[in-house]
Design an enzyme around this catalytic site. Structure first.
Site, PDB file in Angstrom:
ATOM      1  N   ARG A 136       0.797  -1.234   0.000  1.00  0.00           N
ATOM      2  CA  ARG A 136       0.000   0.000   0.000  1.00  0.00           C
ATOM      3  C   ARG A 136       0.823   1.275   0.000  1.00  0.00           C
ATOM      4  NH1 ARG A 136      -4.377  -2.868   3.801  1.00  0.00           N
ATOM      5  NH2 ARG A 136      -5.756  -3.587   2.132  1.00  0.00           N
ATOM      6  N   THR A 181       2.355  -5.097   4.666  1.00  0.00           N
ATOM      7  CA  THR A 181       1.591  -4.700   3.479  1.00  0.00           C
ATOM      8  C   THR A 181       1.347  -3.194   3.448  1.00  0.00           C
ATOM      9  OG1 THR A 181      -0.480  -5.150   4.657  1.00  0.00           O
ATOM     10  CG2 THR A 181       0.415  -6.921   3.289  1.00  0.00           C
ATOM     11  N   GLY A 197      -2.106  -8.125  10.004  1.00  0.00           N
ATOM     12  CA  GLY A 197      -2.699  -9.295  10.621  1.00  0.00           C
ATOM     13  C   GLY A 197      -3.407  -9.111  11.945  1.00  0.00           C
ATOM     14  N   GLU A 199      -5.554 -11.875  12.493  1.00  0.00           N
ATOM     15  CA  GLU A 199      -6.072 -13.246  12.525  1.00  0.00           C
ATOM     16  C   GLU A 199      -4.967 -14.298  12.636  1.00  0.00           C
ATOM     17  OE1 GLU A 199      -8.618 -10.353  11.154  1.00  0.00           O
ATOM     18  OE2 GLU A 199      -7.070 -11.095   9.802  1.00  0.00           O
ATOM     19  N   ASN A 264      -7.926  -6.170  14.978  1.00  0.00           N
ATOM     20  CA  ASN A 264      -8.731  -7.013  15.863  1.00  0.00           C
ATOM     21  C   ASN A 264      -7.904  -8.140  16.476  1.00  0.00           C
ATOM     22  OD1 ASN A 264      -8.987  -7.762  12.843  1.00  0.00           O
ATOM     23  ND2 ASN A 264      -9.332  -9.703  13.908  1.00  0.00           N
ATOM     24  N   ASP A 315     -14.537  -7.752  13.875  1.00  0.00           N
ATOM     25  CA  ASP A 315     -13.504  -7.323  12.920  1.00  0.00           C
ATOM     26  C   ASP A 315     -13.720  -5.885  12.469  1.00  0.00           C
ATOM     27  OD1 ASP A 315     -11.225  -7.353  11.425  1.00  0.00           O
ATOM     28  OD2 ASP A 315     -12.064  -8.458   9.752  1.00  0.00           O
ATOM     29  N   LYS A 339     -13.367   1.124  11.697  1.00  0.00           N
ATOM     30  CA  LYS A 339     -13.888   0.308  10.598  1.00  0.00           C
ATOM     31  C   LYS A 339     -15.396   0.039  10.724  1.00  0.00           C
ATOM     32  CE  LYS A 339     -12.818  -4.111   8.379  1.00  0.00           C
ATOM     33  NZ  LYS A 339     -12.033  -5.357   8.545  1.00  0.00           N
TER      34      LYS A 339
END
Length: 572
Positions: A136, A181, A197, A199, A264, A315, A339
Site C-alpha cells: 500500500r 503490506t 494481521g 487473525e 482485531n 472485525d 472500521k
C-alpha cells in the site's frame, strides 16, 4: 536485489536516466517539510502529518475540470490482486509501489522511468500468505525511499538511484506467516511500520528503525504489550494474538508522539456471548487490539490510548490510518474513523470528545456514547447460526481507504459502505502456533441490509459534529481513497473504474473518466514546473473486491484481474 532501468510508461519511453531525472534536491525531504505539507508535493501517505489528504493546488478547478485528460500512464507489471498503493511526490519525482513491493521512481511530468527496484522475495512463503502480495505504499525522507515486504523486511533505497542503502529483517515471516503490506511512516530520522494481521498468533508488533542505519530502535507489541494489558487476556489467550497495526499512522511533533491504530484480536469471531469478560476464546477486553495508541517516537513507550472496541468480535478494528489533526475554536482535535463506521473525535491525548456514525446500517451495537466512547447494547454471539445479519459487513462501514478534509470548506469527505453479512459462529481450538490459514472462527457471506440493498456513498460532513451537508450515492461501495483540492474539487475513484470529480461545496458532479478497471488504492495531486497533475492507481482484486463479481455481476464479471496501472491526468 534487482535495480531495473525499465520502459514501462505510456505514451513516453525513457532514453536514459539522466534525461528523465529532475534537477531538484530530493534529499531535502525532512520532518519539517513533511509537517508543512508542501504546496507542490505529496510527501507522506496522507499528504502531511495532519492527514488531511488534501492538496492546496487550484490550477485544476470547478471551471476547467471538464478539460482534464490523461497525461501519461505507467504499467508496473505483475499486479497480483491489483494496485492499492498511495503515490508520493517530491521535487517533481513520483514514487509508488506495486505488488511484491516493487518500487518505481518516475518523472512526474512525463512518466519517464528514472529507476525501479524489484526486491528478491521468498515466493513460496508469499504463496502461503492469505493477504499477499499487495503493497500500500512507501515513505520518503532523509534522501531515501522506505518500503516493507511480505517476508518481514524494511528496505531503504537511495531516492536518486534506487540503490539499496540497507535491508533490515524485522519479522521471522517463515515462522509467523505475516509481513508488511502497509506503508511506513518517516518522522525525525525514524521509520515506523506495523505488521499486518489480526487473525494470526503474532502479537501485532509496531517497529521503529533508524532511518540512517536500518538498526531497530524499538518494538511495541499491540497484543499484551504491557503488564496491565496482559491481564485483559484471560487464560493466557494473548498467545492467540492479532492486533497488527497494518496501516500507517501519523506524527504529532508538538508532543513527539506517534499515533497508530491496531487491528482485531484472534480468533476474529468469539463464541462467548454476553460472558466475554470471563468466557470464550479470549476472555477480557484484549488490550491493545482495536485501539488507537500514542507512542513516544524516541522510546516506543505507551503514553496514552483508547480502545475503541473492547473485546472486538466483529472485525471492526482501529487500524484505519487516518488521524486528522484539526483546530477549532482554540481546541485541538484528532478525528479517527473506526472500521465499524463510527467516527471518533479525540483531543491530542486521545480522550474522547465526540463519536458520530457515517453509516445507515449498523447493528453490532445500539450506539456508542458520544461523551465516553462506551459501547451501548453490544451484540455478542454464541456458537451457531446468527439469526439476523450483522451490519456492517466484515469489510467495514468504512475501510482503510482514506477520506479527505478540506480546510477551505471545513468539510470532511468520507466514503460509507452499506452492506451486511450472514454469520455462523464456530468454536475453534486455540491456535498459538503460527499457521498460514486465517484464524476466523466463523463462516460468513455478504448480504444486503434488511429491507434495503447494498450501496456506497460519499458524505460531506462536519468532522467534529458529523452533521452532513451533502451525499453522493454509488451502486456499489467504492474502495479507493478520496482527494480534495484547493480548486474546490473532490475526486472519488469508484469500483466500476470511473474517476469522478465533484464540486466540494455542493456535491455536483463536474467530470468523470473511465480508467478501465476498478480502483482500490490511492489518489494524489502535485505540481511540476507550474502544471498540476492528478495521479490515481487502478487495479482490482483483494479481500473486499473479490466479492464484487459474484455479488454484483455486471462489469465486475469481465473486469481484469491481477492487473493495474498508474494513471496521471492534467489539463489539455
Amino acid at each position: 536485489m534487482k535495480i531495473r532501468w525499465s520502459y514501462l510508461c505510456l505514451p513516453f519511453a525513457v532514453a536514459s536516466a539522466a534525461l528523465a531525472a529532475p534537477s531538484a534536491l530530493a534529499q531535502s525531504v525532512d520532518t519539517a517539510r513533511i509537517e508543512a505539507g508542501g504546496q507542490n508535493d505529496w510527501l507522506t501517505y496522507h499528504g502531511s502529518y495532519k492527514s488531511y489528504h488534501y492538496s492546496p493546488l487550484s490550477q485544476i478547478n470547478t471551471s476547467n475540470v471538464g478539460n482534464l485528460s490523461i497525461a501519461w500512464i505507467h504499467i508496473p507489471g505483475r499486479s497480483t490482486r491489483g494496485l492499492q498503493s498511495m503515490p508520493l511526490v517530491a521535487d517533481g519525482v513520483l514514487y509508488y509501489t506495486g505488488s511484491y513491493s516493487r518500487v518505481f521512481a518516475l518523472n512526474g511530468a512525463t512518466g519517464q522511468v528514472i529507476w525501479s527496484y524489484f526486491p528478491e522475495l521468498d515466493e513460496a512463503l508469499i504463496a502461503r500468505q492469505t493477504h499477499s502480495p499487495y503493497n500500500r505504499g512507501a515513505a520518503i525522507g532523509d534522501g531515501k525511499v522506505y518500503v516493507g515486504t511480505m517476508d518481514g523486511r524494511l528496505i531503504a533505497l537511495d531516492m536518486k538511484t534506487g540503490k539499496v542503502m540497507w535491508d533490515t529483517k524485522l519479522i521471522d515471516s517463515q515462522k509467523l506467516t505475516v509481513g508488511f503490506t502497509g506503508a511506513p511512516l518517516f518522522a525525525k530520522g525514524t521509520v515506523i511500520i506495523g505488521a499486518q494481521g489480526g487473525e494470526w498468533p503474532g502479537r501485532g508488533p509496531i517497529f521503529a528503525v533508524d532511518a540512517a542505519t536500518g538498526k531497530k530502535k524499538w518494538e511495541f507489541l499491540t497484543v499484551a504489550g504491557t503488564e496491565d494489558a496482559m491481564k485483559t487476556w484471560g487464560h493466557d489467550s494473548w498467545r492467540t494474538g492479532g492486533g497488527g497495526g497494518w496501516m500507517p499512522g501519523t506524527y504529532d511533533s508538538e508532543t513527539n508522539t506517534i499515533l497508530w491504530g491496531t487491528a482485531n484480536p484472534a480468533p476474529l469471531y468469539d463464541w462467548s456471548g454476553a460472558d466475554y469478560k470471563t468466557q470464550g476464546a479470549r476472555p477480557g477486553d484484549n488490550l491493545y487490539t482495536s485501539s488507537v495508541l500514542g507512542l513516544d517516537l524516541d522510546t516506543g513507550k505507551l503514553k496514552f490510548y483508547h480502545q475503541e472496541l473492547p473485546h472486538d468480535t466483529w472485525d471492526f478494528d482501529s487500524a484505519v490510518g487516518e488521524f486528522v489533526m484539526l483546530e477549532r475554536d482554540g481546541q485541538k482535535y484528532i478525528v479517527h474513523p473506526n472500521k465499524s463506521g463510527y467516527i471518533f473525535v479525540y483531543d491530542r491525548n486521545l480522550d474522547v470528545k465526540n463519536v458520530w456514525r457515517i453509516t445507515q446500517n449498523s447493528n453490532f451495537v445500539k450506539n456508542i456514547d458520544p461523551k465516553t466512547g462506551e459501547l451501548i447494547g453490544r451484540r455478542d454471539f454464541s456458537a451457531g447460526k446468527v439469526d439476523q445479519p450483522l451490519c456492517p459487513h466484515i469489510s467495514g462501514g468504512v475501510s482503510w481507504n482514506s477520506g479527505s478534509y478540506d480546510p477551505e470548506t471545513g468539510l470532511y469527505y468520507k466514503l460509507g459502505q452499506e452492506w451486511c453479512m450472514t454469520l455462523n459462529i464456530m468454536k475453534t481450538t486455540p491456535i498459538v502456533a503460527p499457521q498460514a490459514q486465517l484464524n476466523i472462527g466463523a463462516d460468513f457471506k455478504i448480504a444486503p441490509p434488511p429491507g434495503s440493498e447494498i450501496y456506497g456513498h460519499l458524505d460531506a460532513r462536519d468532522p467534529i459534529t458529523g452533521v452532513k451537508k451533502w451525499e453522493v450515492r454509488f451502486p456499489e461501495p467504492p474502495l479507493a481513497s478520496v482527494l480534495s483540492t484547493g480548486g474546490n474539487l473532490v475526486f472519488v475513484p469508484d469500483s466500476r473504474g470511473t474517476l469522478h470529480a465533484y464540486d466540494a461545496e455542493t456535491g455536483t458532479e463536474l467530470w468523470n473518466h473511465s480508467d478501465g478497471t476498478g480502483h482500490q488504492g490511492g489518489i494524489i495531486s502535485y505540481d511540476v514546473d507550474g502544471r498540476q497533475y492528478i495521479a490515481v492507481v487502478a487495479g482490482f482484486g483483494g479481500m473486499a473486491s473479490d466479492d464484487y463479481a459474484p455479488t454484483f455481476g455486471g462489469v465486475y464479471k469481465s473486469m481484469p484481474r491481477d492487473d493495474g496501472a498508474l494513471i496521471v491526468y492534467s489539463l489539455k
